[in-house]
Scaffold this active site. Structure first.
Site, PDB file in Angstrom:
ATOM      1  CB  CYS A 124      20.390  -6.450 -25.923  1.00  0.00           C
ATOM      2  SG  CYS A 124      20.421  -6.640 -23.817  1.00  0.00           S
ATOM      3  CD  GLU A 125      16.912  -2.087 -31.737  1.00  0.00           C
ATOM      4  OE1 GLU A 125      15.709  -2.245 -32.497  1.00  0.00           O
ATOM      5  OE2 GLU A 125      17.179  -1.111 -31.415  1.00  0.00           O
TER       6      GLU A 125
END
Length: 1067
Positions: A854-855
């Site tokens: 999800c960076e």
């Protein structure tokens, strides 16, 4: 009340000024806090030369303008006292120290805007007073609110201003304090942990120990220094960011008449509020004295008076300081000087606690053990008395070797000149790092001619007498071993071979206690003549040092290099290279793990017969004057002299491909030498070959004072320590058991149409601790979807294999979408529903875990949502087992784009996950450079980002590095790259293609009709695994789609994955 004038006695101490310039040296905070109407002495801290930060006062800043509320004596007033001006004169005695204004805020900030206003006003005022920065403390509940972070963030924007944040042990455990400290951590130079106030001090009448070190039964663990710093470390605030503050003097309490002063304990209530007492008052107190070995405090009891005091001796307060330094905290502070007996009233030198810190810092070297075998040679005849051995990092050398014994026909052995003095200097240095000190090896006979060796070893009586004398001499010193060095001249016959073998046996027999490590140094001439008993050396020597740094000499009538990696076509003797010499010993079946290859920090100067400064001729093999026929007056000998020649423009450096070494041209002079690049390449090559160790000779020539760049002392040793790895064989895990794996092998499997040949039934699950399936997406509404029907079908196929995979993990890689708003909508409104759907899809397809990817959508606006999501998902995972009967796993994936992890993520929460995968690839899925480039510090590298994550507090064993199997083919356009799998590479270049290895990029390169191909080789993966083991990281992740899964390259299927567990060059 009249003006108090304190006249401090002159401190008469003979000492050497100690400049704290090493970036790794402990810092020392020194505080001056004169009471109102008290004149500050300008020479108060004159002789405390280790102060790196000097802090003046504790000045209130409760006005919303930010203007400090000075006392009448801080600045010039009607009392004719200007203590700040006096304080600034301390710069004369501490030219390298930072002078900080100490300020304290008691009034809470109304809001973030107010905090910014106060910060800007304060910053301007501090500059006007010419301080170097600020020491900020909050006395209140400020850490409960984010306005405190805004205040410090505003000040930190001025990069020229040093900023330290002080927090008491009392405030660390307050509501939201740890979260706020995580935010503050990146904004300040250090966090100063003042252990003078503890949670017990909330009630002033409660009896409290001063700076207790360890739990003692009555003191809560969180009120000890150990307990407080452990709490900070758990939250990602590392010891290297914390300065531990100790207190001069102690606490004094008047206890109740009904209480027995001998039985009073921490936390009980006294008759009245406790008082802080200075050491000069405490030392004169009457009563019984008890020492508490857990708190490391002196307890004084007299009638109904109970006092806990920091006794400034090496066995008392010194134990606290040694523990702090031993745990590698950033440093120590003492508050404050006026409480530390500044006049010497206690009968000792003034400022005893400050002096104790100074003594310990001077005698402390930041200590880490050498992670691989590296021998460092120091010659007593060459090393000057001023040699700065304290600049040598403890992890640079595993052994220090000193030519100590000379052979003598009459006395058998004598000490080399100056050898005893050098060994004493080394012993003094080793005593500062006792636990991780390099082993000391004393060498015998390294400068003696073969005739002397033959005479002493040829006679049985002389040989045994010599062996017994050497063992006895070693045992009478602090040395750990003996190096036998018949290397000055080569051996000439089989008799020499037999006698050397007998000599080693005699030493083994004389060492009845089996305490002496035996190292044997060898020459290339003797080796190529087979005058060594290889099988015997394999059994008796712990290390065999090859003199691969003496492969050329200035006595030869042609140019060359003393330590080329490979021979060049122009070299007269093709055997004189590292590659050839190592091959010779390995062919003789000597264990590579016993062999040590040598290079030298010294240079080899030669004079060509013609001026070839600008010549493009082949550098090696040219005619040259032999050393006895030329003057050596202008020769270059050391690394620093090489730097000076290059800076002045008198020399020009060149690089020899193949040999992988540099040389310098200066008119008709040719200087062969090593630099950091050649040392790096040799270390990588030797590591790939499974060599047991490396040796650096003439270490004193390796720029020990950092003349070249004013930053790195011993640059060649530094390069070797960074690049050398020592591979240990990995035992393949049992995929039929639910055990915790010491080394993670995460196999990433992509769900995509571009690899139709990759059938799910060939996924090599038995070699993986987990198979990560890429990738599903968290969609609006909190649903979990695959991209298309085909991907979902592949997942179903994998699910049908679940029973065969037994306990091997099958993990779903889960993306959080493509935008910040997208994630906000999912987690802000549908978090509970999203968590439920994650659990449902895990159950449906029998996944044992989830990896969050999800960076790219995490920002300041939603990072709290994400951390909450991770926390709740982890709690759900812990409530039950996966479908395979093992614990569920939750991991996260990040890339080099996350450069300040603690800004967005709770490090303590990440430390509780299964692991953190670091993806270090470019847009072509090709690995970024592995090593940090000091000339381009902004450029991303694996080494740099591993250090970033470790420095914010992530546990090393939680870090899993993704290693890419993909290579690339250069395109027709400049900079164009075409991604290639291992299998496609074999189809394109052919199985017989020859690859030229690049030990800097860790790839192989080959050219063919369609362009140049760069591919990571199996050796590169093995090397990277060695690095991961050396740094004690958690493991590797590998995209199996990029491996040769069809076996088309002729090495079977998945050759890279299989190489993780199979290598004849590990140990």
């Amino acid at each position: 009340m009249g003006i108090k004038t304190l006249i401090w006695l002159s401190i008469l101490v003979v000492g050497i000024y100690c400049e704290i310039s090493d970036e790794d040296a402990p810092v020392h905070y020194c505080f001056v806090n004169p009471p109102p109407k008290t004149r500050l002495s300008p020479n108060l801290l004159q002789n405390i030369t280790t102060c790196t930060h000097l802090v003046y006062g504790s000045i209130p800043i409760d006005r919303d303008t930010g203007y400090p509320q000075y006392s009448v004596s801080d600045v010039e007033s009607g009392y004719d006292i200007d203590n700040i001006r006096t304080f600034m004169r301390l710069r004369k005695y501490h030219p390298n120290a930072k002078l900080l204004m100490g300020v304290v805020r008691t009034k809470p900030f109304e809001d973030a805007a107010t905090s910014v206003k106060v910060a800007n006003g304060l910053r301007s005022h501090v500059k006007s007073k010419r301080f170097d920065g600020l020491f900020v403390t909050f006395n209140g509940i400020h850490l409960e609110y984010r306005a405190s972070t805004s205040f410090l963030e505003t000040i930190s924007k001025d990069k020229k201003m040093s900023l330290t944040f002080g927090v008491t042990g009392r405030r660390v455990f307050a509501f939201d304090a740890l979260r706020r400290l995580q935010e503050i951590n990146d904004l300040v130079e250090y966090i100063y942990l003042d252990m003078g106030e503890l949670p017990s001090n909330e009630e002033l009448a409660r009896v409290t120990h001063i700076n207790p070190l360890f739990y003692n039964g009555s003191i809560p663990f969180e009120e000890t220094i150990q307990g407080t710093v452990e709490e900070l470390s758990k939250e990602g605030i590392l010891p290297s960011r914390i300065v531990v503050g100790l207190t001069a003097g102690g606490w004094k309490f008047e206890i109740k008449e009904t209480q027995d002063p001998l039985k009073i304990s921490h936390g009980q209530y006294a008759e009245n509020n406790g008082k802080r007492v200075s050491y000069q008052d405490a030392c004169r107190a009457r009563g019984a004295v008890i020492y508490d070995w857990q708190t490391m405090n002196e307890i004084t009891v007299y009638r109904q008076t109970w006092m806990s005091v920091n006794l400034p001796t090496i066995k008392a307060m010194g134990e606290k300081m040694k523990w702090i330094l031993g745990q590698k905290f950033a440093g120590i502070g003492i508050s404050h000087a006026l409480f530390d007996d500044p006049r010497g009233d206690c009968g000792t030198d003034p400022l005893p606690a400050h002096r104790l810190v100074m003594e310990l810092i001077r005698n402390t070297i930041p200590a880490n053990p050498a992670k691989c075998t590296r021998l460092c040679y120091l010659d007593p005849e060459e090393v000057e008395e001023t040699f700065p051995i304290d600049n040598l990092k403890s992890d640079y050398c595993s052994h220090i070797v000193v030519p100590y014994f000379a052979l003598d026909l009459s006395d058998k052995m004598i000490e080399e000149d100056k050898a005893e003095d050098l060994v004493k200097k080394i012993d003094d240095w080793r005593s500062k790092i006792v636990e991780v000190a390099p082993r000391l090896i004393l060498s015998v006979g390294s400068k003696q001619a073969s005739t002397i060796w033959q005479f002493l070893l040829g006679n049985d009586f002389h040989r045994k007498e010599l062996a017994e004398g050497l063992v006895k001499a070693i045992n009478s010193t602090n040395a750990d071993g003996l190096e036998i060095s018949w290397t000055s001249q080569p051996m000439v016959s089989d008799f020499d071979k037999k006698n050397l073998k007998s000599f080693i046996n005699d030493i083994v027999a004389a060492d009845t206690a089996k305490m002496v490590e035996i190292v044997v140094a060898t020459s290339q001439q003797s080796a190529y003549s087979d005058f060594y008993d290889y099988e015997h050396l394999n059994k008796t020597a712990s290390l065999i040092v090859l003199h691969s740094h003496r492969l050329h000499s200035d006595s030869l009538p042609f140019t060359g290099h003393p330590s080329p990696l490979r021979a060049t076509s122009s070299m007269t003797n093709q055997k004189m290279s590292w590659e050839s010499l190592l091959s010779h010993w390995v062919e003789k079946r000597v264990l590579p793990s016993k062999l040590v290859l040598s290079l030298s920090a010294s240079t080899l100067s030669m004079q060509s017969l013609a001026d070839v400064r600008s010549s493009a001729a082949t550098p090696f093999g040219q005619s040259a004057f032999v050393s006895m026929l030329r003057s050596k007056k202008g020769d270059i000998h050391s690394q620093q002299e090489i730097c000076e020649s290059l800076k002045s423009g008198t020399g020009v450096t060149h690089w020899v491909d193949g040999a992988e070494v540099p040389y310098l041209r200066r008119y008709d002079q040719m200087v062969a030498y090593e630099n950091t690049r050649s040392a790096h390449i040799k270390a990588v090559w030797a590591s790939m070959e499974g060599v047991g160790g490396l040796a650096l000779h003439n270490m004193h020539q390796d720029d020990p004072s950092a003349v070249c760049d004013n930053r790195t002392a011993f640059p060649i040793l530094n390069a070797l320590s960074r690049a050398q790895v020592c591979q240990t064989c990995l035992k393949q895990h049992d995929f039929k058991k639910c055990e915790q794996h010491d080394f993670v092998v995460s196999c990433n499997f992509e769900l995509k149409r571009s690899t139709p040949v990759f059938k799910t039934d060939i996924v090599p699950y038995e070699r993986c601790t987990e198979v990560v399936v890429e990738q599903a997406t968290l969609t609006l509404g909190g649903n979990v979807n695959f991209n298309d029907v085909q991907q979902e079908q592949v997942v179903k196929n994998l699910t049908s294999l679940r029973s065969k995979m037994v306990k091997c993990g099958m993990v779903l890689s889960l993306s959080c979408g493509d935008s910040e708003k997208y994630l906000n909508s999912i987690l802000g409104d549908n978090m509970t529903f999203a968590i439920g759907n994650v659990m449902n899809i895990m159950e449906k397809y029998k996944f044992s875990g989830v990896q969050l990817d999800c960076e790219k959508v995490i920002r300041r606006g939603n990072h709290i949502y994400f951390n909450t999501f991770v926390k709740k998902l982890a709690q759900k995972f812990e409530s039950g087992k996966a479908s395979n009967g093992c614990n569920r796993t939750l991991s996260a994936r990040f890339s080099h784009y996350t450069q300040k992890p603690s800004t967005y993520y709770s490090v303590s929460l990440l430390n509780r996950l299964s692991h953190i995968a670091l993806r270090m690839t470019d847009k072509h899925s090709v690995d970024l450079p592995f090593f940090f480039n000091h000339t381009k510090p902004e450029f991303p590298s694996t080494e740099k980002f591993v250090n970033i994550w470790k420095n914010v507090g992530l546990k090393p064993d939680k870090l899993v590095l993704e290693l890419s199997p993909f290579g690339w083919q250069t395109g027709k356009k400049v900079g164009e790259k075409k991604k290639m799998t291992q299998g496609v590479n074999c189809v394109t270049a052919g199985n017989r293609a020859v690859y030229e290895h690049d030990y800097e990029t860790l790839t192989g390169m080959t050219k063919h009709e369609n362009g140049t191909i760069n591919m990571p080789m199996i050796e590169d993966f093995r090397y990277k695994i060695g690095y991961i083991q050396r740094e004690q990281l958690g493991g590797i992740a590998l995209n199996v789609n990029g491996d040769d899964y069809t076996g088309i390259c002729g090495r079977g299927s998945f050759p890279i994955l299989k190489s993780v567990y199979s290598s004849h060059k590990c140990r």
